[in-house]
Design a protein around this motif. Structure first.
Motif, PDB file in Angstrom:
ATOM      1  N   SER A 501       8.695  73.968 155.432  1.00  0.00           N
ATOM      2  CA  SER A 501       7.721  74.831 154.749  1.00  0.00           C
ATOM      3  C   SER A 501       6.969  74.047 153.681  1.00  0.00           C
ATOM      4  O   SER A 501       5.761  74.237 153.485  1.00  0.00           O
ATOM      5  CB  SER A 501       8.431  76.031 154.120  1.00  0.00           C
ATOM      6  N   ALA A 502       7.690  73.163 152.986  1.00  0.00           N
ATOM      7  CA  ALA A 502       7.017  72.312 151.992  1.00  0.00           C
ATOM      8  C   ALA A 502       5.948  71.453 152.649  1.00  0.00           C
ATOM      9  O   ALA A 502       4.845  71.277 152.109  1.00  0.00           O
ATOM     10  CB  ALA A 502       8.047  71.431 151.290  1.00  0.00           C
ATOM     11  N   GLY A 509      -2.737  72.670 151.361  1.00  0.00           N
ATOM     12  CA  GLY A 509      -3.234  72.387 150.018  1.00  0.00           C
ATOM     13  C   GLY A 509      -2.641  73.271 148.941  1.00  0.00           C
ATOM     14  O   GLY A 509      -3.138  73.292 147.811  1.00  0.00           O
ATOM     15  N   ASP A 510      -1.565  74.010 149.266  1.00  0.00           N
ATOM     16  CA  ASP A 510      -0.895  74.863 148.281  1.00  0.00           C
ATOM     17  C   ASP A 510       0.271  74.058 147.702  1.00  0.00           C
ATOM     18  O   ASP A 510       1.425  74.169 148.135  1.00  0.00           O
ATOM     19  CB  ASP A 510      -0.398  76.145 148.955  1.00  0.00           C
ATOM     20  N   PHE A 511      -0.011  73.242 146.685  1.00  0.00           N
ATOM     21  CA  PHE A 511       0.967  72.280 146.187  1.00  0.00           C
ATOM     22  C   PHE A 511       2.049  72.943 145.331  1.00  0.00           C
ATOM     23  O   PHE A 511       3.188  72.478 145.315  1.00  0.00           O
ATOM     24  CB  PHE A 511       0.242  71.189 145.394  1.00  0.00           C
ATOM     25  N   VAL A 512       1.712  74.021 144.646  1.00  0.00           N
ATOM     26  CA  VAL A 512       2.722  74.725 143.842  1.00  0.00           C
ATOM     27  C   VAL A 512       3.782  75.337 144.758  1.00  0.00           C
ATOM     28  O   VAL A 512       4.995  75.221 144.513  1.00  0.00           O
ATOM     29  CB  VAL A 512       2.053  75.801 142.970  1.00  0.00           C
ATOM     30  N   SER A 514       4.496  74.314 147.698  1.00  0.00           N
ATOM     31  CA  SER A 514       5.231  73.200 148.298  1.00  0.00           C
ATOM     32  C   SER A 514       6.379  72.756 147.392  1.00  0.00           C
ATOM     33  O   SER A 514       7.499  72.495 147.865  1.00  0.00           O
ATOM     34  CB  SER A 514       4.277  72.033 148.557  1.00  0.00           C
ATOM     35  N   ILE A 515       6.125  72.684 146.088  1.00  0.00           N
ATOM     36  CA  ILE A 515       7.186  72.305 145.144  1.00  0.00           C
ATOM     37  C   ILE A 515       8.289  73.355 145.131  1.00  0.00           C
ATOM     38  O   ILE A 515       9.486  73.028 145.100  1.00  0.00           O
ATOM     39  CB  ILE A 515       6.592  72.101 143.738  1.00  0.00           C
ATOM     40  N   ASP A 516       7.920  74.646 145.185  1.00  0.00           N
ATOM     41  CA  ASP A 516       8.935  75.711 145.219  1.00  0.00           C
ATOM     42  C   ASP A 516       9.806  75.590 146.469  1.00  0.00           C
ATOM     43  O   ASP A 516      11.032  75.783 146.408  1.00  0.00           O
ATOM     44  CB  ASP A 516       8.252  77.075 145.181  1.00  0.00           C
ATOM     45  N   SER A 517       9.184  75.274 147.618  1.00  0.00           N
ATOM     46  CA  SER A 517       9.967  75.100 148.847  1.00  0.00           C
ATOM     47  C   SER A 517      10.899  73.897 148.732  1.00  0.00           C
ATOM     48  O   SER A 517      12.038  73.928 149.222  1.00  0.00           O
ATOM     49  CB  SER A 517       9.025  74.929 150.044  1.00  0.00           C
ATOM     50  N   CYS A 518      10.431  72.836 148.082  1.00  0.00           N
ATOM     51  CA  CYS A 518      11.289  71.661 147.877  1.00  0.00           C
ATOM     52  C   CYS A 518      12.498  72.016 147.008  1.00  0.00           C
ATOM     53  O   CYS A 518      13.609  71.519 147.235  1.00  0.00           O
ATOM     54  CB  CYS A 518      10.485  70.533 147.232  1.00  0.00           C
ATOM     55  N   LYS A 519      12.291  72.882 146.021  1.00  0.00           N
ATOM     56  CA  LYS A 519      13.422  73.322 145.194  1.00  0.00           C
ATOM     57  C   LYS A 519      14.466  74.032 146.049  1.00  0.00           C
ATOM     58  O   LYS A 519      15.674  73.797 145.909  1.00  0.00           O
ATOM     59  CB  LYS A 519      12.926  74.256 144.089  1.00  0.00           C
ATOM     60  N   GLY A 520      14.008  74.935 146.937  1.00  0.00           N
ATOM     61  CA  GLY A 520      14.946  75.623 147.815  1.00  0.00           C
ATOM     62  C   GLY A 520      15.683  74.664 148.734  1.00  0.00           C
ATOM     63  O   GLY A 520      16.886  74.829 148.994  1.00  0.00           O
ATOM     64  N   ALA A 521      14.978  73.634 149.232  1.00  0.00           N
ATOM     65  CA  ALA A 521      15.619  72.654 150.105  1.00  0.00           C
ATOM     66  C   ALA A 521      16.664  71.840 149.346  1.00  0.00           C
ATOM     67  O   ALA A 521      17.753  71.555 149.862  1.00  0.00           O
ATOM     68  CB  ALA A 521      14.556  71.736 150.705  1.00  0.00           C
ATOM     69  N   ILE A 522      16.352  71.458 148.095  1.00  0.00           N
ATOM     70  CA  ILE A 522      17.325  70.708 147.286  1.00  0.00           C
ATOM     71  C   ILE A 522      18.564  71.553 147.031  1.00  0.00           C
ATOM     72  O   ILE A 522      19.709  71.063 147.071  1.00  0.00           O
ATOM     73  CB  ILE A 522      16.665  70.256 145.967  1.00  0.00           C
ATOM     74  N   SER A 523      18.369  72.849 146.777  1.00  0.00           N
ATOM     75  CA  SER A 523      19.513  73.746 146.582  1.00  0.00           C
ATOM     76  C   SER A 523      20.401  73.771 147.823  1.00  0.00           C
ATOM     77  O   SER A 523      21.639  73.750 147.725  1.00  0.00           O
ATOM     78  CB  SER A 523      19.002  75.151 146.261  1.00  0.00           C
TER      79      SER A 523
END
Length: 639
Positions: A501-502, A509-512, A514-523
């Motif tokens: 999803s990120a 072009g929705d970078f914010v 993308s960062i939120d999805s990266c947070k979920g993946a790191i979790s």
């Protein structure tokens, strides 16, 4: 390594002497031969040979050839005769100094000759260049001279033509005058023959006429009309303003009415409002322009104003539904879509000209059915979405491109609907027996295909559905009753959905987001490591910098502590670290697009540490390159 002395032989005649040097295994390009009148040197690594010749030779005529590891030097003697040896012996110390001195002088003479030849070649080349340049200049001069001569000839010809024309003009004029006089004389004689006295009277008008013709040839007088006595005034009318010094804008009618009441003016603005504010067609065009530029709130106000004037304007209702969708008001979008479909079907009256064209009417019906499906999907009403898309698919049978797009959306909806469990979720204890595991895997493959087909929006819909279902299972089920493999599977699917999803958000072009999805993946990654390590993750829901600190702690733990189930964790450590590094790269890319270069550099530094710890060489090189580029951007941004 000291050079080797090659084997060599020699032979002679009265006029020549020949030396054969054996250099097996040496290429022709590696051979270097120097010959002066008293000295021969052959350098063919690893071989080196230097001979002080017995007599003097003519190096200008001498030659050397290299063929199949054999160097043949053919030399001409200065003085014919027989040599006792090919070279002088340097073993005698008394003779050694004189031989070396002779060698030095011979080499200097050879170098001097080479330098003289080089200077001669340079002088010859410069002389040839000057001669070529002189020839070029001479050729250019001749060309210019030829052009000038041609111009002069053309100029002389033109002058001669003008002179001949000028000389012929007075003669022609005299001939015309002479001809006129002869005609006048002939007419006069005719009158005299008739015996009339009017001949003398008729002669004067003839002369006056000829004089008038001559005067008209000399000058033509143009009479201009007199100027106007009075200038007319032009009245200019401007559009009347509603309120002094206050512009008319959308959504300010009530404010304008209050101001007009305070000024003692009537509330009715219809008589003074501009036509573009009173006619739905102009308001629709205004809303369309705002919508194209992403101003959906302004477009919504324009469509609402148009529908206040004409509630049955079909296109305004259709376009307003799109604005509601973009603004996240799915229920209002659904209401407008159903109302528009009712008008198209004839259930509600409308005055839209599109209804007269059957093809436009059909296309609008397909479009609104698809939009209604999107509004229902935003409300997680998947079954109704499938019904609407099936209906739109039937309507689009004659339009292959539209049909393909609707079919893709229908496949996504069916896939999302299949991620369900008939019965209470808290009864799930095994993903394999409930057949949920193969369903989730097949649906994830469908979403991955959407990414490859450059359809990030379609992929996001499926990833979101899978993530929501997994979160619901984890919240409502007793995970302790699950097998370890099932726990791993759910977390790996969650990790893949958030990570991909990120990537999809980056494509959009929705970078914010993308960062939120990266947070979920790191979790999800940290939770996976928790299955094998004693690692508290109480900071997982923090901001990006706190997540970086959490990852650094995790890497320290992996470096120092072995897994408590190493036989089960074998091979998965590198896999999860690689997934973590990919997530960090995507997060740093999003930070770079948001111009938060400092945070992006920190993220890449953590990723580089992880790759070096697990010896991931290829991706480590890529991260190093990304880190270098981002550091350059950071330095430029600071300047």
């Amino acid at each position: 390594m000291a050079p080797l002395s090659p084997k060599w032989t020699w032979r002679q005649t009265e006029a020549t002497v020949t030396a054969d040097v054996d250099v097996k295994g040496v290429s022709k390009k590696a051979c270097d031969i120097f010959l002066s009148d008293r000295f021969l040197k052959v350098n063919a690594p690893p071989y080196l040979l230097g001979l002080d010749l017995w007599g003097e030779i003519d190096e200008e005529r001498s030659t050397a050839t290299v063929s199949q590891g054999l160097i043949t030097v053919h030399m001409y003697k200065r003085a014919p005769g027989s040599w006792d040896e090919l070279h002088l012996d340097l073993s005698d110390r008394a003779e050694r100094a004189s031989v070396l001195e002779r060698r030095k002088e011979s080499i200097e003479r050879a170098h001097k000759k080479q330098e003289e030849k080089r200077k001669e070649r340079i002088a010859l080349r410069e002389r040839e260049q000057r001669e070529a340049q002189d020839r070029s200049f001479e050729l250019d001069r001749k060309k210019r001279q030829a052009i000038d001569d041609a111009k002069n000839r053309e100029l002389l010809d033109a002058r001669e033509e003008i002179a001949s024309f000028t000389s012929k003009k007075p003669a022609a004029r005299q001939e015309d005058q002479q001809q006129k006089r002869e005609e006048a004389t002939d007419s006069e004689s005719d009158l005299e023959e008739d015996g009339g006295a009017g001949g003398e009277e008729g002669e004067a008008p003839q002369e006056e006429e000829s004089q008038g013709e001559e005067e008209s040839e000399e000058e033509e007088i143009v009479i201009l009309p007199p100027p106007r006595e009075k200038m007319a005034s032009v009245e200019v009318e401007f559009t009347p303003t509603i309120v002094d010094n206050l512009p008319a804008r959308e959504g300010r009618e009530e404010e304008l009415k209050l101001i007009r009441r305070s000024q003692g003016k009537p509330d009715d603005l219809a008589s003074e409002t501009d036509l573009t504010e009173r006619h739905p067609i102009f308001l629709k065009d205004k809303g369309d322009k705002m919508s194209k530029h992403g101003n959906f709130k302004g477009a919504l106000r324009a469509y609402n104003r148009a529908l206040e004037i004409d509630p049955s304007h079909l296109l305004c209702i259709c376009n307003r539904s799109m604005c509601y969708l973009r603004l996240g008001e799915a229920s209002k979008a659904e209401e407008d879509c159903r109302k528009a479909l009712g008008m198209i079907a004839g259930e509600e009256s409308t005055s839209a000209p599109e209804m007269e064209d059957s093809e436009k009417k059909h296309m609008l019906r397909i479009k609104m059915s698809g939009r209604l499906a999107k509004a229902l999907a935003a409300q997680d009403r998947t079954k109704e979405v499938i019904e609407e898309l099936e209906n739109a698919l039937k309507l689009s049978s004659n339009y292959p491109e539209i049909k393909e797009s609707i079919q893709r959306d229908l496949d996504d909806a069916i896939a999302c609907e299949s991620v369900s469990f008939e019965g209470p979720l808290d009864q799930i204890v095994d993903l394999t027996t409930t057949k949920l595991k193969p369903k989730i895997e097949s649906i994830k493959k469908l979403a991955d295909t959407r990414i490859k087909q450059q359809d990030p929006k379609g992929a996001l819909r499926v990833y979101k559905q899978i993530s929501n279902f997994i979160s619901e299972v984890r919240n409502k089920c007793d995970l302790d009753a699950f097998q370890l493999m099932d726990k791993e599977f759910l977390l790996e699917m969650k990790l893949a959905c958030f990570s991909n999803s990120a990537s999809a958000y980056l494509m959009l072009g929705d970078f914010v987001s993308s960062i939120d999805s990266c947070k979920g993946a790191i979790s999800a990654v940290v939770t996976l490591f928790e299955l094998y390590y004693d690692f508290p993750k109480d900071e997982e829901d923090g901001d990006v910098e706190r997540l970086i600190a959490l990852i650094e702690k995790l890497l320290d733990l992996l470096r120092e502590t072995p897994g408590r189930s190493s036989h089960l964790f074998e091979g998965k450590r590198e896999k999860y670290v690689l997934s973590l590094v990919r997530i960090l790269r995507r997060m740093s890319s999003a930070c770079g697009h948001l111009k938060d270069y400092g945070l992006g550099v920190k993220i890449l530094e953590v990723g580089l540490t992880a790759t070096r710890m697990c010896e991931l060489g290829s991706i480590s090189t890529e991260i190093t390159k990304d880190l270098r580029n981002l550091s350059v951007l950071q330095a430029q941004h600071c300047k």
